[in-house]
Enzyme design. Structure first.
Site, short mmCIF file in Angstrom:
data_model
loop_
_atom_site.label_atom_id
_atom_site.label_comp_id
_atom_site.label_asym_id
_atom_site.label_seq_id
_atom_site.Cartn_x
_atom_site.Cartn_y
_atom_site.Cartn_z
N HIS A 86 54.62 39.64 167.31
CA HIS A 86 54.16 38.52 166.49
C HIS A 86 52.66 38.63 166.23
CE1 HIS A 86 54.02 34.18 165.26
NE2 HIS A 86 52.77 34.31 165.68
N GLU A 87 51.88 38.84 167.28
CA GLU A 87 50.43 38.93 167.11
C GLU A 87 50.03 40.19 166.33
OE1 GLU A 87 48.64 36.43 167.62
OE2 GLU A 87 50.22 35.32 168.66
N HIS A 119 49.91 39.51 162.77
CA HIS A 119 48.64 38.93 162.30
C HIS A 119 47.53 39.99 162.28
CE1 HIS A 119 50.27 34.94 162.39
NE2 HIS A 119 50.35 34.86 163.70
#
Length: 424
Positions: free
Chosen positions: A24-25, A28
């Site tokens: 998920h990170e 980003h």
């Protein structure tokens, strides 16, 4: 061994969740760096740092509580106005209100990340900001699709196949489970069916699973039908006359055949279709989250049964993972169960993070879109470009949201400890 398997299930879930957070990170981090934004930290977890290493301008590491993660981007918000800084400095500390202090502290923390260059998040075009913030949830969706594709197309779905597992000795009386001396011979036995036969067609219709074959047989009570089977590499045609049985007032055919259950691999797009279907179900749960958490709290104090489709905490998910891993089932079944659980967690992360409230990713997307709407409106009416949206003003709302999230999380954790859901 059962206890060890239970612990292994929990460990696998925790590791899988950590990987999901890391991905998920990364969703980003990758676009932020690609768009030139300065990223100071990439961290998995919260609290004290357990390990970290700096590579270039970014510090990568793990923290003590693996309940989330974050990346620290320069200039998430525009710099504080100089006049506000002067007002804050001139105002006595004792008269500063709680939320005003929070806003000011948020602005000061953001200002410290700005630096002397323009590699800041708030100066990106709106679509790039949306891509950066959408990248995290999108990666969870990709993870879910990948896991479900492995599950459905790699392992398969347990299906009653066209291979005969056993042939009944008789047509048992209504409601009986065992044969009596007066019970007639089962039609399948009379027709010559044997265990291991593979049914190819029934009454001239090709069949690919037992459900199709069973439907034709049930629709042919008392009528002779030709059944083509493969036995020892050769095909044979058997004549089957299903017995007549009454079910719910209707006559249905009974043959006396049970089928082998096996994993049948599905088309490669099945995983994506299942992810879409599961996403719709999770959206329904999230849309009613306050109500469902309230119902969970009520069941916690009343001892009533919990809604099996209600929300779980990480503790509840861990219990389910342990039960799946320690279940009295073939290892492949348990592996499939863990994969399904991890896929569901990633879909939950995808949906939950898109809620348009700060500090969630959906809140940052909403801020970027509002900024874009303001700029488009000004351009349409030939007005001066508006100042960037100052999301630090929403810190009080963010604070309330965080408190509510912690409260709901605490209720679910206590419920999962005191009145847990179970797969058994």
């Amino acid at each position: 061994m059962t206890v060890i398997a239970f612990v292994i299930g929990i460990v696998v879930l925790v590791v899988g969740l950590a990987v999901s957070i890391a991905v998920h990170e990364l969703g980003h981090l990758a676009p932020a760096k690609a768009f030139g934004v300065r990223v100071g930290q990439y961290m998995i977890g919260f609290g004290p740092t357990l390990w970290s290493r700096r590579k270039g301008e970014t510090e990568y590491g793990f923290k003590a509580l693996p309940l989330g993660g974050y990346i620290s981007m320069a200039g998430m918000y525009p710099p504080s106005p100089a006049e506000r800084e002067r007002e804050a400095a001139a105002k006595p500390a004792r008269k500063t209100r709680f939320f005003s202090t929070m806003v000011q502290e948020a602005r000061m923390a953001n200002d410290e990340t700005l630096g002397d260059d323009n590699r800041v998040f708030y100066k990106l075009p709106v679509w790039k900001r949306v891509v950066v913030m959408l990248g995290g949830p999108f990666m969870n969706l990709v993870m879910a699709v990948l896991l479900l594709t492995i599950l459905y197309s790699g392992i398969g779905v347990q299906t009653a196949t066209t291979t005969v597992a056993s042939v009944s000795a008789c047509v048992p009386a209504e409601g009986a489970s065992e044969c009596a001396a007066t019970d007639p011979v089962a039609p399948a036995g009379a027709a010559g069916f044997e265990a291991g036969d593979v049914i190819l067609s029934v009454d001239g219709t090709s069949v690919t699973d037992f459900a199709e074959a069973s439907a034709i047989i049930q629709d042919s009570p008392g009528r002779a039908v030709a059944v083509v089977v493969e036995r020892d590499g050769a095909t044979q045609t058997l004549t089957l006359t299903p017995a007549v049985r009454e079910v719910d007032g209707e006559e249905v055919g009974f043959a006396g055949i049970t089928s082998q259950v096996d994993y049948v691999r599905q088309p490669v797009w099945t995983g994506a279709a299942a992810a879409v279907e599961n996403t719709g179900a999770v959206i329904g749960v999230v849309a009613q989250l306050p109500v469902k958490v309230y119902d969970t709290a009520v069941s916690l104090f009343t001892g009533a049964d919990r809604d099996p489709d209600g929300p779980l905490s990480i503790v509840g998910a861990g219990v389910i993972a342990g039960e799946v891993a320690s279940a009295d089932a073939p290892i492949l079944n348990r592996v499939a169960g863990i994969i399904q659980l991890l896929a569901s967690l990633n879909i939950a992360l995808f949906v939950f993070n898109l809620i348009p409230l700060l500090p969630l990713d959906g809140g940052h997307i909403a801020v970027a879109l509002w900024d874009g709407i303001k700029k488009t409106w000004a351009k349409l009416f030939a007005r001066p470009a508006p100042k960037p949206v100052d999301a630090t003003k929403l810190v009080p709302v963010t604070f309330v949201v965080v408190i509510l999230l912690f409260a709901m999380g605490a209720i679910l954790i206590v419920a999962d400890l005191v009145n847990p859901l179970s797969i058994f």
